[in-house]
Design a protein around this motif. Structure first.
Motif, PDB file in Angstrom:
ATOM      1  N   HIS A 155       0.824  -1.222   0.000  1.00  0.00           N
ATOM      2  CA  HIS A 155       0.000   0.000   0.000  1.00  0.00           C
ATOM      3  C   HIS A 155       0.859   1.273   0.000  1.00  0.00           C
ATOM      4  CE1 HIS A 155      -3.059   2.921   1.107  1.00  0.00           C
ATOM      5  NE2 HIS A 155      -2.333   3.233   2.156  1.00  0.00           N
ATOM      6  N   ARG A 156       1.860   1.302   0.854  1.00  0.00           N
ATOM      7  CA  ARG A 156       2.635   2.534   1.045  1.00  0.00           C
ATOM      8  C   ARG A 156       3.783   2.702   0.056  1.00  0.00           C
ATOM      9  NH1 ARG A 156       1.187   4.712   5.915  1.00  0.00           N
ATOM     10  NH2 ARG A 156       0.258   3.332   7.448  1.00  0.00           N
ATOM     11  N   PHE A 157       4.228   1.606  -0.564  1.00  0.00           N
ATOM     12  CA  PHE A 157       5.426   1.686  -1.401  1.00  0.00           C
ATOM     13  C   PHE A 157       5.203   1.116  -2.803  1.00  0.00           C
ATOM     14  CE2 PHE A 157       9.696  -0.064  -2.561  1.00  0.00           C
ATOM     15  CZ  PHE A 157      10.349   1.138  -2.706  1.00  0.00           C
ATOM     16  N   ILE A 158       5.019  -0.186  -2.904  1.00  0.00           N
ATOM     17  CA  ILE A 158       4.966  -0.861  -4.209  1.00  0.00           C
ATOM     18  C   ILE A 158       3.864  -0.300  -5.106  1.00  0.00           C
ATOM     19  CG2 ILE A 158       4.564  -3.077  -5.378  1.00  0.00           C
ATOM     20  CD1 ILE A 158       7.324  -2.852  -4.024  1.00  0.00           C
ATOM     21  N   ASP A 159       2.649  -0.164  -4.570  1.00  0.00           N
ATOM     22  CA  ASP A 159       1.528   0.300  -5.393  1.00  0.00           C
ATOM     23  C   ASP A 159       1.639   1.769  -5.797  1.00  0.00           C
ATOM     24  OD1 ASP A 159       0.514  -2.243  -5.257  1.00  0.00           O
ATOM     25  OD2 ASP A 159      -1.065  -1.770  -3.811  1.00  0.00           O
ATOM     26  N   GLN A 160       2.581   2.483  -5.210  1.00  0.00           N
ATOM     27  CA  GLN A 160       2.786   3.892  -5.561  1.00  0.00           C
ATOM     28  C   GLN A 160       3.735   4.040  -6.754  1.00  0.00           C
ATOM     29  OE1 GLN A 160       0.741   5.871  -3.912  1.00  0.00           O
ATOM     30  NE2 GLN A 160       0.215   4.038  -2.754  1.00  0.00           N
ATOM     31  N   LEU A 161       4.318   2.940  -7.203  1.00  0.00           N
ATOM     32  CA  LEU A 161       5.330   2.969  -8.253  1.00  0.00           C
ATOM     33  C   LEU A 161       4.887   2.160  -9.466  1.00  0.00           C
ATOM     34  CD1 LEU A 161       8.350   2.094  -5.931  1.00  0.00           C
ATOM     35  CD2 LEU A 161       7.737   4.376  -6.742  1.00  0.00           C
ATOM     36  N   THR A 162       5.278   2.629 -10.637  1.00  0.00           N
ATOM     37  CA  THR A 162       5.071   1.830 -11.844  1.00  0.00           C
ATOM     38  C   THR A 162       6.098   0.702 -11.859  1.00  0.00           C
ATOM     39  OG1 THR A 162       6.629   3.105 -13.202  1.00  0.00           O
ATOM     40  CG2 THR A 162       4.327   3.908 -13.123  1.00  0.00           C
ATOM     41  N   GLY A 163       5.896  -0.255 -12.736  1.00  0.00           N
ATOM     42  CA  GLY A 163       6.874  -1.334 -12.879  1.00  0.00           C
ATOM     43  C   GLY A 163       8.248  -0.797 -13.230  1.00  0.00           C
ATOM     44  N   LYS A 164       8.294   0.198 -14.112  1.00  0.00           N
ATOM     45  CA  LYS A 164       9.577   0.781 -14.519  1.00  0.00           C
ATOM     46  C   LYS A 164      10.240   1.487 -13.337  1.00  0.00           C
ATOM     47  CE  LYS A 164      12.700   1.821 -17.548  1.00  0.00           C
ATOM     48  NZ  LYS A 164      13.700   0.805 -17.827  1.00  0.00           N
ATOM     49  N   GLU A 165       9.456   2.215 -12.534  1.00  0.00           N
ATOM     50  CA  GLU A 165      10.017   2.880 -11.350  1.00  0.00           C
ATOM     51  C   GLU A 165      10.569   1.851 -10.363  1.00  0.00           C
ATOM     52  OE1 GLU A 165       7.348   6.958 -11.062  1.00  0.00           O
ATOM     53  OE2 GLU A 165       6.458   5.066 -10.392  1.00  0.00           O
ATOM     54  N   GLN A 166       9.884   0.728 -10.209  1.00  0.00           N
ATOM     55  CA  GLN A 166      10.375  -0.334  -9.332  1.00  0.00           C
ATOM     56  C   GLN A 166      11.705  -0.875  -9.843  1.00  0.00           C
ATOM     57  OE1 GLN A 166       7.298  -3.317  -8.805  1.00  0.00           O
ATOM     58  NE2 GLN A 166       5.760  -1.733  -8.479  1.00  0.00           N
ATOM     59  N   GLU A 167      11.802  -1.085 -11.158  1.00  0.00           N
ATOM     60  CA  GLU A 167      13.055  -1.569 -11.744  1.00  0.00           C
ATOM     61  C   GLU A 167      14.179  -0.562 -11.535  1.00  0.00           C
ATOM     62  OE1 GLU A 167      12.268  -2.441 -15.858  1.00  0.00           O
ATOM     63  OE2 GLU A 167      10.822  -4.006 -15.352  1.00  0.00           O
ATOM     64  N   ASN A 168      13.871   0.726 -11.736  1.00  0.00           N
ATOM     65  CA  ASN A 168      14.888   1.766 -11.543  1.00  0.00           C
ATOM     66  C   ASN A 168      15.352   1.826 -10.089  1.00  0.00           C
ATOM     67  OD1 ASN A 168      14.803   2.481 -14.243  1.00  0.00           O
ATOM     68  ND2 ASN A 168      13.397   4.179 -13.922  1.00  0.00           N
ATOM     69  N   LEU A 169      14.404   1.763  -9.155  1.00  0.00           N
ATOM     70  CA  LEU A 169      14.777   1.773  -7.739  1.00  0.00           C
ATOM     71  C   LEU A 169      15.605   0.545  -7.379  1.00  0.00           C
ATOM     72  CD1 LEU A 169      11.657   3.090  -5.792  1.00  0.00           C
ATOM     73  CD2 LEU A 169      13.939   4.070  -5.834  1.00  0.00           C
ATOM     74  N   THR A 170      15.219  -0.596  -7.895  1.00  0.00           N
ATOM     75  CA  THR A 170      15.975  -1.823  -7.629  1.00  0.00           C
ATOM     76  C   THR A 170      17.409  -1.670  -8.109  1.00  0.00           C
ATOM     77  OG1 THR A 170      13.985  -3.177  -7.772  1.00  0.00           O
ATOM     78  CG2 THR A 170      16.099  -4.307  -8.080  1.00  0.00           C
ATOM     79  N   SER A 171      17.566  -1.198  -9.322  1.00  0.00           N
ATOM     80  CA  SER A 171      18.907  -1.010  -9.876  1.00  0.00           C
ATOM     81  C   SER A 171      19.714  -0.025  -9.041  1.00  0.00           C
ATOM     82  CB  SER A 171      18.793  -0.522 -11.323  1.00  0.00           C
ATOM     83  OG  SER A 171      20.052  -0.225 -11.848  1.00  0.00           O
TER      84      SER A 171
END
Length: 190
Positions: A155-171
């Motif tokens: 709710h607070r983190f994952i759903d606030q990001l697009t898939g691409k944003e998640q990939e960028n943050l992971t990297s």
């Protein structure tokens, strides 16, 4: 330039002048002239956004665990142990994996031992170290807390990001974590 921008640049100039005489920066942190490499506007926005979001997220995750009598520090240690073979890990390995000092881990262990979630066992292999071992009560506690924690993270983190944003943050954070782990290991051996 707006009045706010003028005030911001004036403030930064005053801070820069005052801190130049107060702080001695390690050579690896200083610029070519030995002075701090001050953040530009883009860097400052990135830094402040990170600090505010990360602090607020950790506070929120901590609050969401209140009903389980777990802190985020406890949850992190217990999650690592719950995924380890036989739910046990050498204390030194656990400290390095979680990147927390051995003394801080030892303090957390005392709290979790008192709650009955973990116990220490002497390493029979070398008799110098200890195993951190999750008890059945500890496993039940992490299993009970996990659904609420995951819902909070989603709710607070994952759903606030697009898939691409998640990939960028992971990297980004995998790269930072790799460097921070090197620094952590180096400092812990000093």
């Amino acid at each position: 330039m707006s009045l706010t921008e003028v005030a911001h640049h004036y403030f930064l100039s005053v801070v820069q002048l005052s801190t130049n005489s107060i702080f001695a920066y390690p050579s690896h942190m200083a610029g070519k002239n030995g002075q701090p490499r001050w953040l530009n506007d883009r860097e400052m926005r990135a830094w402040r956004s990170y600090i505010i979001a990360s602090r607020r997220l950790l506070e929120a995750f901590e609050s969401d665990l209140d009903g389980h009598d777990l802190s985020m520090a406890d949850y992190e240690v217990m999650a690592q142990l719950s995924e380890a073979p036989n739910r046990r890990m050498r204390m030194s390995e656990l400290a390095e994996l979680a990147m927390i000092s051995k003394s801080r881990l030892s303090h957390r262990m005392k709290v979790m031992e008192k709650a009955g979630w973990l116990k220490r066992e002497e390493c029979s292999e070398d008799r110098r170290g200890y195993w951190a071992v999750m008890t059945e009560k500890g496993y039940r506690a992490i299993v009970a807390a996990a659904p609420d924690h995951v819902a909070s993270v989603r709710h607070r983190f994952i759903d606030q990001l697009t898939g691409k944003e998640q990939e960028n943050l992971t990297s980004t954070f995998e790269s930072l974590t790799k460097e921070l782990r090197i620094q952590f290991i180096k400092q812990s051996k000093q």
